[in-house]
Design an enzyme around this catalytic site. Structure first.
Site, mmCIF file in Angstrom:
data_model
loop_
_atom_site.group_PDB
_atom_site.id
_atom_site.type_symbol
_atom_site.label_atom_id
_atom_site.label_comp_id
_atom_site.label_asym_id
_atom_site.label_seq_id
_atom_site.Cartn_x
_atom_site.Cartn_y
_atom_site.Cartn_z
ATOM 1 N N GLY A 1 -12.979 -15.532 7.619
ATOM 2 C CA GLY A 1 -12.291 -13.677 8.371
ATOM 3 C C GLY A 1 -12.608 -13.175 7.089
ATOM 4 O O GLY A 1 -14.033 -12.092 6.971
ATOM 5 N N ASN B 1 -15.359 -23.073 4.460
ATOM 6 C CA ASN B 1 -14.195 -22.730 5.539
ATOM 7 C C ASN B 1 -13.873 -24.088 6.398
ATOM 8 O O ASN B 1 -14.421 -25.048 6.736
ATOM 9 C CB ASN B 1 -14.455 -22.033 6.647
ATOM 10 N N ARG B 2 -12.367 -23.487 6.973
ATOM 11 C CA ARG B 2 -11.410 -25.187 7.059
ATOM 12 C C ARG B 2 -12.432 -25.355 8.522
ATOM 13 O O ARG B 2 -12.997 -26.332 8.605
ATOM 14 C CB ARG B 2 -10.443 -24.582 7.631
ATOM 15 N N THR B 3 -12.469 -24.330 9.373
ATOM 16 C CA THR B 3 -13.726 -24.172 10.291
ATOM 17 C C THR B 3 -15.335 -24.857 10.351
ATOM 18 O O THR B 3 -15.412 -23.582 9.886
ATOM 19 C CB THR B 3 -13.088 -23.303 11.328
ATOM 20 N N ASP C 1 -13.153 -3.032 0.858
ATOM 21 C CA ASP C 1 -13.345 -4.031 -0.026
ATOM 22 C C ASP C 1 -14.235 -5.001 -0.813
ATOM 23 O O ASP C 1 -13.396 -5.815 -1.983
ATOM 24 C CB ASP C 1 -12.479 -5.524 1.246
ATOM 25 N N SER D 1 0.921 -1.298 -0.116
ATOM 26 C CA SER D 1 -0.077 0.227 0.846
ATOM 27 C C SER D 1 1.342 0.860 -0.075
ATOM 28 O O SER D 1 0.560 2.154 -0.534
ATOM 29 C CB SER D 1 -0.622 0.429 0.840
ATOM 30 N N ASN E 1 -11.879 -0.935 6.841
ATOM 31 C CA ASN E 1 -10.861 -1.328 6.104
ATOM 32 C C ASN E 1 -10.087 0.032 5.512
ATOM 33 O O ASN E 1 -8.197 0.522 5.667
ATOM 34 C CB ASN E 1 -10.408 -2.020 4.758
ATOM 35 N N THR F 1 -5.148 -2.797 7.667
ATOM 36 C CA THR F 1 -5.661 -4.614 8.015
ATOM 37 C C THR F 1 -4.701 -5.481 8.434
ATOM 38 O O THR F 1 -5.172 -4.995 10.251
ATOM 39 C CB THR F 1 -4.253 -5.005 6.560
ATOM 40 N N LYS G 1 -9.115 -4.766 11.577
ATOM 41 C CA LYS G 1 -10.884 -4.746 10.505
ATOM 42 C C LYS G 1 -11.599 -4.357 11.901
ATOM 43 O O LYS G 1 -12.736 -3.580 10.829
ATOM 44 C CB LYS G 1 -10.587 -5.346 9.591
ATOM 45 N N TYR H 1 -1.207 -12.262 -1.879
ATOM 46 C CA TYR H 1 -0.751 -11.051 -2.797
ATOM 47 C C TYR H 1 1.072 -11.647 -2.089
ATOM 48 O O TYR H 1 0.944 -11.762 -0.588
ATOM 49 C CB TYR H 1 -0.629 -10.238 -3.211
HETATM 50 P P1 ATR Z 1 -8.279 -12.312 7.736
HETATM 51 O O1 ATR Z 1 -9.144 -11.680 7.867
HETATM 52 O O2 ATR Z 1 -7.092 -12.114 6.743
HETATM 53 O O3 ATR Z 1 -10.008 -13.217 6.507
HETATM 54 P P2 ATR Z 1 -8.546 -13.931 9.897
HETATM 55 O O4 ATR Z 1 -9.857 -14.301 10.408
HETATM 56 O O5 ATR Z 1 -7.205 -14.451 10.274
HETATM 57 O O6 ATR Z 1 -7.603 -13.535 8.360
HETATM 58 O O7 ATR Z 1 -9.158 -15.792 8.443
HETATM 59 C C1 ATR Z 1 -7.994 -16.446 8.159
HETATM 60 C C2 ATR Z 1 -8.849 -17.979 7.102
HETATM 61 O O8 ATR Z 1 -7.254 -18.134 6.505
HETATM 62 C C3 ATR Z 1 -9.962 -18.191 7.476
HETATM 63 O O9 ATR Z 1 -10.763 -18.430 7.067
HETATM 64 C C4 ATR Z 1 -9.193 -19.245 8.403
HETATM 65 O O10 ATR Z 1 -9.794 -21.138 8.740
HETATM 66 P P3 ATR Z 1 -10.378 -20.744 9.860
HETATM 67 O O11 ATR Z 1 -11.456 -20.196 10.201
HETATM 68 O O12 ATR Z 1 -10.247 -22.686 10.051
HETATM 69 O O13 ATR Z 1 -8.955 -20.479 10.759
HETATM 70 C C5 ATR Z 1 -8.184 -19.676 7.035
HETATM 71 N N1 ATR Z 1 -6.595 -20.450 6.750
HETATM 72 C C6 ATR Z 1 -5.527 -20.352 6.992
HETATM 73 N N2 ATR Z 1 -5.098 -21.339 7.305
HETATM 74 C C7 ATR Z 1 -5.203 -21.740 7.157
HETATM 75 C C8 ATR Z 1 -4.617 -22.881 6.318
HETATM 76 N N3 ATR Z 1 -3.823 -24.138 6.740
HETATM 77 N N4 ATR Z 1 -5.291 -24.253 5.856
HETATM 78 C C9 ATR Z 1 -7.189 -23.902 5.916
HETATM 79 N N5 ATR Z 1 -7.664 -22.497 5.993
HETATM 80 C C10 ATR Z 1 -7.025 -21.476 6.741
#
Ligand code: ATR
Length: 265
Positions: free
Chosen positions: A126, A147-149, A103, A16, A88, A63, A67, A211
């Site tokens: 996130g 999402n992973r979670t 964003d 930025s 943001n 950032t 946020k 990026y």
């Molecule tokens: P941001 O505000 O930049 O979105 P964040 O709130 O920390 O950052 O979110 C990060 C995202 O990347 C989340 O969706 C996270 O998944 P979880 O909710 O399961 O934590 C995802 N993420 C980060 N590392 C990951 C990984 N190794 N595999 C899969 N998802 C991942």
């Protein structure tokens, strides 16, 4: 001097400052306006932001990881920032802190086609994913969220719309947006995300908000399979341009910003 900055933790990697400094120079504002990167730890955020107006700051980009917190510090919120639950962009105007979120419009402007009626898969839950889902749902796309979670994507969809999915068939989407941080730390995206190189095909758009390198692993694979790709810099430029317009009221030079943002990648 009217000061601008990006605040984050860490923030040293941010493109930025280079992007906005180039824009200010192009607009003939470099003598009156400046843009810097400032690392602020989470526990100091509120105190530091409140001091900024008296230090000459007119506005800041916010950032990771600030946020959400930025929204709570602000005196007034745009509808977009309030609904997304993240800001943001902050502006210091008439003794007030105003919060905005560029964003959401940034991602829409970076896409090659209107998402209305299209099936979209958003990866992540996130702050970045919230802006993407909010924007796509509002534009009338049919949005699935993985999402992973899984609990987080379910909560996100309850608030913002979209449908949580646990095992998406990625071949069925016109648009795929990676809004997780996967790729930043060098993870294998095809292990961490429910995608493979076979997920991609011509006619599809694949966007990666990460990026850090010119082309992420996802975008290299998507491009090889003939999909249209949108990288994180394109989204960065669009959101940054919208912020700059809020602060200066001037039309931002997109080409100059993109060139500066890509230099040094
Ligand atoms: P941001 O505000 O930049 O979105 P964040 O709130 O920390 O950052 O979110 C990060 C995202 O990347 C989340 O969706 C996270 O998944 P979880 O909710 O399961 O934590 C995802 N993420 C980060 N590392 C990951 C990984 N190794 N595999 C899969 N998802 C991942």
């Amino acid at each position: 001097m009217r000061r601008l900055a990006v605040i984050g933790h860490p923030v040293a990697h941010s493109r930025s400052p280079a992007m906005h400094s180039a824009a200010l120079a192009e607009l003939g504002l470099a003598g009156e306006w400046s843009y810097e990167a400032i690392d602020i730890a989470p526990d100091e955020l509120e105190e530091r932001v409140r001091e900024m107006p008296e230090q000459g700051f007119v506005g800041v980009n916010v950032t990771v990881p600030h946020k959400g917190a930025a929204l709570l510090i602000a005196d007034s919120l745009s509808e977009t920032a309030r609904e997304i639950g993240a800001a943001n962009t902050l502006s210091f105007v008439d003794g007030e802190i105003r919060a905005d979120n560029t964003d959401a419009s940034g991602i829409l402007q970076a896409l090659p086609e209107q998402p209305r009626g299209r099936r979209a898969l958003v990866l992540g839950a996130g702050g970045a994913a919230r802006a993407v889902v909010w924007a796509l749902v509002r534009e009338g796309a049919e949005v699935d969220v993985w999402n992973r979670t899984a609990l987080r994507s379910r909560h996100l969809c309850e608030e913002l719309g979209g449908t949580p999915v646990e095992v998406p068939d990625a071949t069925g989407y016109r648009l795929i947006v990676n809004s997780t941080s996967v790729g930043l730390g060098g993870e294998d995206a095809f292990v961490a995300l429910p995608l493979s190189a076979d997920s991609f095909a011509p006619g599809q758009t694949v966007a990666d908000l990460v990026y850090g390198t010119e082309r992420s692993q996802l975008l290299v694979a998507a491009e090889e399979r003939g999909a249209t790709v949108v990288d994180g810099i394109e989204v960065l430029v669009r959101q940054g341009a919208l912020s700059l317009e809020i602060w200066t009221g001037r039309e931002p030079p997109l080409d100059v910003m993109e060139k500066a943002a890509r230099e040094g990648l």
